[in-house]
Design an enzyme around this catalytic site. Structure first.
Site, PDB file in Angstrom:
ATOM      1  N   TYR A  62     -32.655 -18.151  -8.627  1.00 24.51           N
ATOM      2  CA  TYR A  62     -33.722 -17.273  -8.332  1.00 24.51           C
ATOM      3  C   TYR A  62     -33.898 -16.740  -6.935  1.00 24.51           C
ATOM      4  O   TYR A  62     -34.951 -16.065  -6.590  1.00 24.51           O
ATOM      5  CB  TYR A  62     -34.817 -18.063  -8.999  1.00 24.51           C
ATOM      6  CG  TYR A  62     -34.868 -18.265 -10.150  1.00 24.51           C
ATOM      7  CD1 TYR A  62     -34.711 -17.367 -11.218  1.00 24.51           C
ATOM      8  CD2 TYR A  62     -34.393 -19.604 -10.963  1.00 24.51           C
ATOM      9  CE1 TYR A  62     -34.520 -17.390 -12.618  1.00 24.51           C
ATOM     10  CE2 TYR A  62     -34.197 -19.888 -12.293  1.00 24.51           C
ATOM     11  CZ  TYR A  62     -34.375 -18.767 -13.006  1.00 24.51           C
ATOM     12  OH  TYR A  62     -34.451 -19.074 -14.486  1.00 24.51           O
ATOM     13  N   HIS A  97     -36.908  -9.064 -14.158  1.00 24.21           N
ATOM     14  CA  HIS A  97     -36.386 -10.551 -14.230  1.00 24.21           C
ATOM     15  C   HIS A  97     -35.398 -10.610 -12.860  1.00 24.21           C
ATOM     16  O   HIS A  97     -34.962  -9.546 -12.395  1.00 24.21           O
ATOM     17  CB  HIS A  97     -35.391 -10.701 -15.209  1.00 24.21           C
ATOM     18  CG  HIS A  97     -36.120 -10.752 -16.672  1.00 24.21           C
ATOM     19  ND1 HIS A  97     -36.828 -11.855 -16.853  1.00 24.21           N
ATOM     20  CD2 HIS A  97     -35.957  -9.848 -17.519  1.00 24.21           C
ATOM     21  CE1 HIS A  97     -37.291 -11.481 -18.277  1.00 24.21           C
ATOM     22  NE2 HIS A  97     -36.965 -10.389 -18.522  1.00 24.21           N
TER      23      HIS A  97
END
EC number: 4.2.1.10
Length: 149
Positions: free
Chosen positions: A25, A102
Site C-alpha cells: 500500500y 484502489h
C-alpha cells in the site's frame, strides 16, 4: 455547473495507511492522501468531504446521506469491495456518479480480490497507482460531471 461537491469514502483499515503493509500500500498516510486531494480539489474547483470507517453500515449511511448533498462519490471500499452487496446496493440506490479507486492493482493480487461488487455500477475503476489512484479518480469524476451537463 456550479462548484461540484465530492464525497471521498475510505473503507476499512485505510486509517492505517503508512504503517500497514507498505510493500503493498505504500508509505503515504491517509492524512497525506486527503491533503493531496484537497489541493487538487481546489485546482479542479470542487468541494470535497472525507469520511473513513471500518464499519460497513457507517459507509452505507454516508452513501445514503450524500443524496442531495454531493454530486459525486470517490470510493475506496477496501476489503468491502470484494464482499459488500450492501455498499454496492447503496451506491446503486442513490445513483450518484461514482469512481472506485484502489491503491494496489487488485487484479495482480490474491484471487479473492479480483472480484468487485462495486465495479459494475460505477463510472469506472482506477487501481494500482498507489496514492495517485485517488487523484486520477477525482480528475476522472470531475471530468465526467463537467461533460454530463
Amino acid at each position: 455547473m456550479s462548484r461540484p461537491s465530492i464525497l471521498v469514502l475510505h473503507g476499512p483499515n485505510l486509517n492505517l495507511l503508512g504503517q500497514r503493509e507498505p510493500g503493498i500500500y505504500g508509505s503515504v498516510t491517509l492524512e497525506k492522501i486527503n491533503q493531496q486531494l484537497l489541493s487538487l480539489a481546489e485546482s479542479l474547483k470542487c468541494n470535497i468531504e472525507f469520511y473513513q470507517s471500518n464499519h460497513e453500515g457507517n459507509l452505507v449511511d454516508s452513501i445514503q446521506e450524500a443524496l442531495g448533498c454531493h454530486n459525486g462519490i470517490l470510493i475506496n471500499a477496501a476489503a468491502y469491495t470484494h464482499t459488500s452487496v450492501a455498499i454496492r446496493d447503496a451506491l446503486a440506490a442513490v445513483a450518484i456518479p461514482a469512481v472506485e479507486v484502489h491503491l494496489s492493482n487488485i487484479y495482480r493480487r490474491e484471487d479473492f480480490r479480483h472480484h468487485s461488487f462495486i465495479a459494475p455500477i460505477v463510472i469506472g475503476q482506477i487501481s494500482g497507482f498507489g496514492a495517485q489512484s485517488y487523484s486520477l479518480g477525482l480528475q476522472a469524476l470531475i471530468h465526467h460531471l463537467q461533460t454530463q451537463t
